[in-house]
Every structure is written in C-alpha cells, then in structure tokens.
Design an enzyme around this catalytic site. Structure first.
Site, short mmCIF file in Angstrom:
data_model
loop_
_atom_site.label_atom_id
_atom_site.label_comp_id
_atom_site.label_asym_id
_atom_site.label_seq_id
_atom_site.Cartn_x
_atom_site.Cartn_y
_atom_site.Cartn_z
CE LYS A 291 -2.66 7.33 6.83
NZ LYS A 291 -3.70 6.33 6.82
CE LYS B 152 -3.51 2.75 0.57
NZ LYS B 152 -4.28 3.18 -0.58
P1 NAP Z 1 -12.15 9.18 7.26
O1 NAP Z 1 -13.31 9.45 6.40
O2 NAP Z 1 -11.36 10.33 7.81
O3 NAP Z 1 -12.66 8.26 8.49
C1 NAP Z 1 -11.79 7.96 9.53
C2 NAP Z 1 -12.41 6.90 10.41
O4 NAP Z 1 -11.47 6.61 11.47
C3 NAP Z 1 -13.69 7.34 11.12
O5 NAP Z 1 -14.52 6.21 11.29
C4 NAP Z 1 -13.16 7.84 12.46
O6 NAP Z 1 -14.11 7.83 13.50
C5 NAP Z 1 -12.10 6.80 12.73
N1 NAP Z 1 -11.11 7.26 13.70
C6 NAP Z 1 -10.19 8.24 13.54
N2 NAP Z 1 -9.43 8.36 14.64
C7 NAP Z 1 -9.89 7.44 15.53
C8 NAP Z 1 -9.52 7.06 16.84
N3 NAP Z 1 -8.50 7.67 17.48
N4 NAP Z 1 -10.20 6.07 17.45
C9 NAP Z 1 -11.22 5.44 16.79
N5 NAP Z 1 -11.62 5.74 15.56
C10 NAP Z 1 -10.96 6.73 14.93
O7 NAP Z 1 -11.06 8.24 6.55
P2 NAP Z 1 -11.25 7.31 5.25
O8 NAP Z 1 -11.08 8.16 4.05
O9 NAP Z 1 -12.46 6.48 5.43
O10 NAP Z 1 -9.93 6.42 5.37
C11 NAP Z 1 -9.86 5.30 6.24
C12 NAP Z 1 -8.52 4.59 5.98
O11 NAP Z 1 -8.47 4.15 4.62
C13 NAP Z 1 -7.29 5.47 6.19
O12 NAP Z 1 -6.24 4.71 6.74
C14 NAP Z 1 -6.94 5.92 4.77
O13 NAP Z 1 -5.56 6.25 4.65
C15 NAP Z 1 -7.33 4.69 3.98
N6 NAP Z 1 -7.71 4.94 2.58
C16 NAP Z 1 -8.50 6.00 2.24
C17 NAP Z 1 -8.85 6.18 0.91
C18 NAP Z 1 -9.71 7.34 0.47
O14 NAP Z 1 -9.76 7.60 -0.74
N7 NAP Z 1 -10.41 8.02 1.36
C19 NAP Z 1 -8.41 5.28 -0.07
C20 NAP Z 1 -7.63 4.18 0.32
C21 NAP Z 1 -7.30 4.02 1.66
P3 NAP Z 1 -15.06 9.13 13.73
O15 NAP Z 1 -16.15 9.01 12.70
O16 NAP Z 1 -15.52 8.99 15.12
O17 NAP Z 1 -14.19 10.35 13.52
#
Ligand code: NAP
Length: 298
Positions: A239, A171
């Site tokens: 990150k 990744k």
């Molecule tokens: P996001 O929309 O910012 O959601 C983050 C999630 O993590 C939310 O459910 C949040 O909970 C939770 N979270 C954050 N800090 C936390 C903590 N300290 N304790 C418990 N829960 C916590 O992120 P996302 O875009 O879905 O991405 C999720 C992962 O997939 C990341 O690692 C990202 O790098 C990866 N990713 C993202 C994409 C993309 O295009 N977005 C593509 C591939 C991979 P709350 O709702 O309570 O804040």
C-alpha cells in the site's frame, strides 16, 4: 494532561495506546472489532462506543488504522469523528496514508472547528512497544507543540516537516527506502544461494560490513529460518509503495528502483504473502529464481 481518544487497536495502535496509559494519560479506546480493546481496558482505558464518543470525551483523538479508506470511514460515519463538536480538539492521524488524502481530511476537520495533524510513524511493533518510534509531523507548529508531550511518550523523536500532508509525504520517503533496502538484502541472499554460499556465513559477512543495517539485524532471523510472522505486513508495505509511486507520477518524478520494487511486492501479494512480514519479499525473489516451493516439487 490531555485526555486521549485512541481509535485503531492493531499491531501498532495497541502498544502505542498502552504506553500512554502507562504514562498516566486517560485514554478512551475505540476499535471496529471491540474485542481487541479488552487488554487495554484491563490496563485502565475506557471503552468508547463509537468514534464520535472517543472524540467527544477527549482533547486529542488519534487514528491509527490500516489505510485512507479506514480513516475516512471513521471520520464520516453517522457516529464518526466529524459528527462530534470539534472546537478546541485536535484530530491526529498516525496511519500511513497519502499526502493528498491527508490534506483533504485536514480540511474536513478544520471545517468542523478542530485542528488536524498528520503524524505517521517510522518504526515497527518493537519500537512501538518501547516508545521509540520516530514521529513525522505535518500541520501547524503550535498544534504540534501542544501534542508533543503525547508524541514524547510514543516516540524517541518528533520531526515537524511542515504543513498538513508533509508528515505523510516524509513517511512515503522513508518507507520507499525501507522497501528498497529490504529487497536489496533479499536479492543479496538469493544471489548467495545461487552461488552456493552458506546463508549463515553471508549473514555474518553483512553484519560486519559497511552495509549492515538495523533492518537487517531485525529481519535476519526471519530470513535465515524462512518464517515470516508479521511485524509489518507485506500488504501494508505494498500500500505504501503504491502511494509513493502515485505521488511520484503526480509530481513527474522518475523513481526507477521504487517502480521495480513495487512490482516485486505486488507479485508477492498476488502469490499470497500479503499477511506475512514484508521480509517475505525474499520468498518471492527466491521463487522468481526457481528456488521456491514449486521448484522443490519438480
Ligand atoms: P493492523 O495490525 O492491520 O491493524 C489495522 C487497524 O485498522 C485495526 O485496528 C483495524 O480494525 C483497523 N481497520 C482496518 N480497516 C478498517 C476500516 N475499514 N474501518 C475501521 N477500522 C479499520 O495494522 P498496523 O500494523 O497496526 O498498522 C496501522 C497503520 O500504521 C497502517 O497505516 C500501517 O501502514 C502503519 N504502520 C505500520 C507499521 C508496522 O510495523 N506494523 C509501522 C509503521 C506504520 P479491526 O481490528 O477491526 O480489523
């Protein structure tokens, strides 16, 4: 059909869990902010009151959260995943975190009797909605096979790279390339602006050229309109670049462009673009070239 515990209902986790529900899986959802679970509960999911409850009720418990600190918290909280009886269960981390942290979490889960996979994904919100992600798996082959029916719902391809941590390593490779290409596209557009060319015509040129890319097509609208609603937040890409740079230093790997691109993303974060889409690195480069909002005010 296995029962799934789904932890993390952000931009990615919500559509992924929704696809499992649509495919007929029983899904127990947990999120730190439980109000985000409402649409999934309406679609047939059950609310788990804690990560432990999500794990206890499920065969496979998935974490899809921001970073390693969040995964660790969900594991070690007093009512966290590790407080559940994990014999016969599989914990799958799909969040993007580093390979070293992944191996640490795998050891913690195995100590509690469970199996562990790292299965981060390549692809953003649209592929997540369409079940077209690429799943990058690390862990024991038989555990990957057991989880393959779930991965087949979430993605178009699952590639098994090796043992624990190898999916996370893959990744970092693909996201470093993504960040470099994003900066490359952005620099080309800044250059075009500096040379007085029409951005729409340059976009048409790129679209017809050998360096056209699905990434360019996905981000073209944002770049031309200079509106960057987050599909993949710039702070999350930063990150990932930090994780890639750390790993490169640890392995004595010179990666000159990754280092340069990391600096641009760090500057973009420092200038308040972290919550925007990663394509807003374009705005950062424009500002560096004196074409940003500050220049307009002069
Ligand atoms: P996001 O929309 O910012 O959601 C983050 C999630 O993590 C939310 O459910 C949040 O909970 C939770 N979270 C954050 N800090 C936390 C903590 N300290 N304790 C418990 N829960 C916590 O992120 P996302 O875009 O879905 O991405 C999720 C992962 O997939 C990341 O690692 C990202 O790098 C990866 N990713 C993202 C994409 C993309 O295009 N977005 C593509 C591939 C991979 P709350 O709702 O309570 O804040």
């Amino acid at each position: 059909m296995q029962t799934v515990g789904w932890i993390g209902l952000g931009a990615m986790g919500t559509p992924m869990a929704a696809n499992l529900l649509r495919a007929g899986y029983r899904v127990h959802v947990y999120n730190r902010s439980m109000e985000k679970a409402a649409p999934l509960i309406e679609a047939g999911a059950t609310a788990a009151q804690s990560p432990r409850e999500a794990a206890e009720r499920s065969d496979v418990v998935v974490t899809m959260v921001a970073d390693a600190a969040a995964v660790e918290r969900l594991l070690v909280l007093p009512d966290g995943i590790l407080s559940a009886e994990l014999n016969g269960k599989t914990v799958v981390n799909m969040s993007t975190i580093g390979p070293a942290e992944t191996r640490g979490f795998a050891a913690m889960v195995r100590e509690r009797g469970g199996d562990f996979l790292d299965a981060p994904v390549s692809g953003s919100v649209k592929p997540a909605q369409e079940g077209q992600l690429i799943i990058l798996a690390g862990g024991e082959a038989d555990v990957v096979e057991r989880c393959r029916p779930i991965f087949d719902v979430l993605g178009k391809t699952t590639i098994h790279f090796g043992g624990a941590g190898d999916g996370s390593a893959a990744k970092l490779v693909i996201n470093s390339l993504l960040a470099m290409v994003m900066q490359g596209i952005s620099e080309a557009l800044v250059m075009a602006s500096g040379l007085g060319l029409d951005q729409g015509k340059v976009a048409a040129l790129i679209s017809e050229s050998a360096v056209n890319a699905p990434l360019f097509q996905a981000k073209k609208g944002m770049l031309l309109q200079e509106e960057f609603p987050p599909a993949f937040a710039l702070k999350l890409m930063t990150k990932d670049l930090k994780l890639a740079a750390d790993e490169a230093v640890r392995r004595n790997l010179p990666l000159p462009v990754v280092s340069t691109v990391l600096n641009t993303y760090l500057a973009a974060n420092a200038n308040g673009k972290g919550e925007l889409d990663l394509a807003s690195v374009y705005l950062q480069l424009k500002e560096m070239a004196g074409m940003g909002p500050a220049a307009k005010e002069d």
